[in-house]
Write a protein that holds these residues in place. Structure first.
Motif, short mmCIF file in Angstrom:
data_model
loop_
_atom_site.label_atom_id
_atom_site.label_comp_id
_atom_site.label_asym_id
_atom_site.label_seq_id
_atom_site.Cartn_x
_atom_site.Cartn_y
_atom_site.Cartn_z
N ASN A 1 0.83 -1.22 0.00
CA ASN A 1 0.00 0.00 0.00
C ASN A 1 0.85 1.26 0.00
O ASN A 1 0.63 2.17 -0.79
CB ASN A 1 -0.93 0.02 1.22
N TYR A 2 1.85 1.31 0.89
CA TYR A 2 2.77 2.46 0.92
C TYR A 2 3.52 2.57 -0.40
O TYR A 2 3.69 3.67 -0.94
CB TYR A 2 3.80 2.33 2.04
N ALA A 3 3.98 1.43 -0.91
CA ALA A 3 4.74 1.44 -2.17
C ALA A 3 3.89 1.96 -3.31
O ALA A 3 4.35 2.75 -4.14
CB ALA A 3 5.26 0.03 -2.47
N SER A 4 2.63 1.55 -3.37
CA SER A 4 1.72 2.03 -4.43
C SER A 4 1.48 3.53 -4.31
O SER A 4 1.52 4.25 -5.32
CB SER A 4 0.38 1.30 -4.35
N GLN A 5 1.24 4.01 -3.10
CA GLN A 5 1.02 5.44 -2.89
C GLN A 5 2.26 6.25 -3.24
O GLN A 5 2.17 7.31 -3.85
CB GLN A 5 0.60 5.70 -1.45
N CYS A 6 3.40 5.72 -2.86
CA CYS A 6 4.68 6.39 -3.15
C CYS A 6 4.89 6.46 -4.67
O CYS A 6 5.28 7.50 -5.20
CB CYS A 6 5.79 5.58 -2.48
N ALA A 7 4.65 5.36 -5.36
CA ALA A 7 4.81 5.32 -6.82
C ALA A 7 3.85 6.30 -7.49
O ALA A 7 4.23 7.02 -8.42
CB ALA A 7 4.59 3.90 -7.34
N ALA B 1 8.29 2.33 -10.76
CA ALA B 1 8.08 0.96 -10.28
C ALA B 1 8.81 0.80 -8.96
O ALA B 1 9.90 1.34 -8.76
CB ALA B 1 8.62 -0.05 -11.29
N VAL B 2 8.18 0.07 -8.04
CA VAL B 2 8.83 -0.29 -6.78
C VAL B 2 8.99 -1.80 -6.82
O VAL B 2 8.02 -2.54 -7.06
CB VAL B 2 7.99 0.15 -5.55
N CYS B 3 10.22 -2.25 -6.61
CA CYS B 3 10.53 -3.67 -6.73
C CYS B 3 11.13 -4.21 -5.44
O CYS B 3 11.79 -3.46 -4.71
CB CYS B 3 11.56 -3.89 -7.85
N ASP B 4 10.90 -5.49 -5.18
CA ASP B 4 11.68 -6.15 -4.15
C ASP B 4 12.92 -6.72 -4.85
O ASP B 4 13.22 -6.31 -5.97
CB ASP B 4 10.86 -7.20 -3.38
N ARG B 5 13.62 -7.63 -4.27
CA ARG B 5 14.85 -8.14 -4.89
C ARG B 5 14.58 -8.93 -6.16
O ARG B 5 15.48 -9.13 -6.97
CB ARG B 5 15.63 -9.03 -3.92
#
Length: 177
Positions: free
Chosen positions: A57-63, A75-79
């Motif tokens: 949720n935070y990652a989506s809002q940040c993006a 885009a926000v990615c994990d490893r």
């Protein structure tokens, strides 16, 4: 679930070795955290743990905020995969694997601004990486915030670079708390 045909025995300390072929295919590296699930049928499932995934949720809002401010896709990615995106079709990028180029950025542990054309962040996504900043949690790289351009003429500004750094730092702080 897919059977591999590989059988391993548990040693006297309760350890089992995950075969090299599976580790390579699933991008499991030494030190990677794994979640363990069980079910009533007796199955034990190991799943790569992604702390960034907990912040979708935070990652989506940040993006969304970054894409709105810069007019570039984010885009926000994990490893391993893209977990959030904005300014681009989510169906096009979510769950796509990160490329070795983006893995290298994460391993470098610093923000990188790209000038050349040959630097895709996600497999199968034909967008150039402009800026990428690693998300570092308690000293470990857990992912990256990536700004994507639709064509070669899209150049990131110094402000874009700073915004990507701030977004990565914000997500890091959220996970450390």
């Amino acid at each position: 679930m897919k059977a591999t045909g590989i059988v391993r025995r548990i040693d006297d300390l309760g350890r089992v070795v995950i075969p090299k072929e599976i580790r390579r295919t699933m991008r499991i590296r030494e030190g990677d955290p794994l979640e363990i699930f069980t079910d009533a049928g007796g199955e034990v499932v190991f799943k790569k743990y992604s702390p960034i995934g907990e912040l979708s949720n935070y990652a989506s809002q940040c993006a969304e905020a970054l894409a709105t401010a810069t007019r570039l896709a984010v885009a926000v990615c994990d490893r391993d995969h893209c977990i959030a995106a904005a300014g681009i079709s989510k169906k096009e990028v979510l769950e796509r694997r990160v490329t070795p180029v983006l893995e290298g950025v994460m391993d470098e542990r610093r923000t990188v601004v790209f000038e050349d054309e040959n630097n895709q962040a996600l497999e199968g996504v034909n967008r150039k990486m402009c800026v990428a900043a690693p998300i570092i949690i308690s000293g470990d790289v857990s992912g990256a915030v990536v700004m994507l351009a639709s064509d070669v003429s899209d150049k990131p500004t110094e402000s874009d670079e700073k915004l990507v750094r701030v977004a990565a730092a914000f997500l890091s702080k959220q996970l450390e708390e």
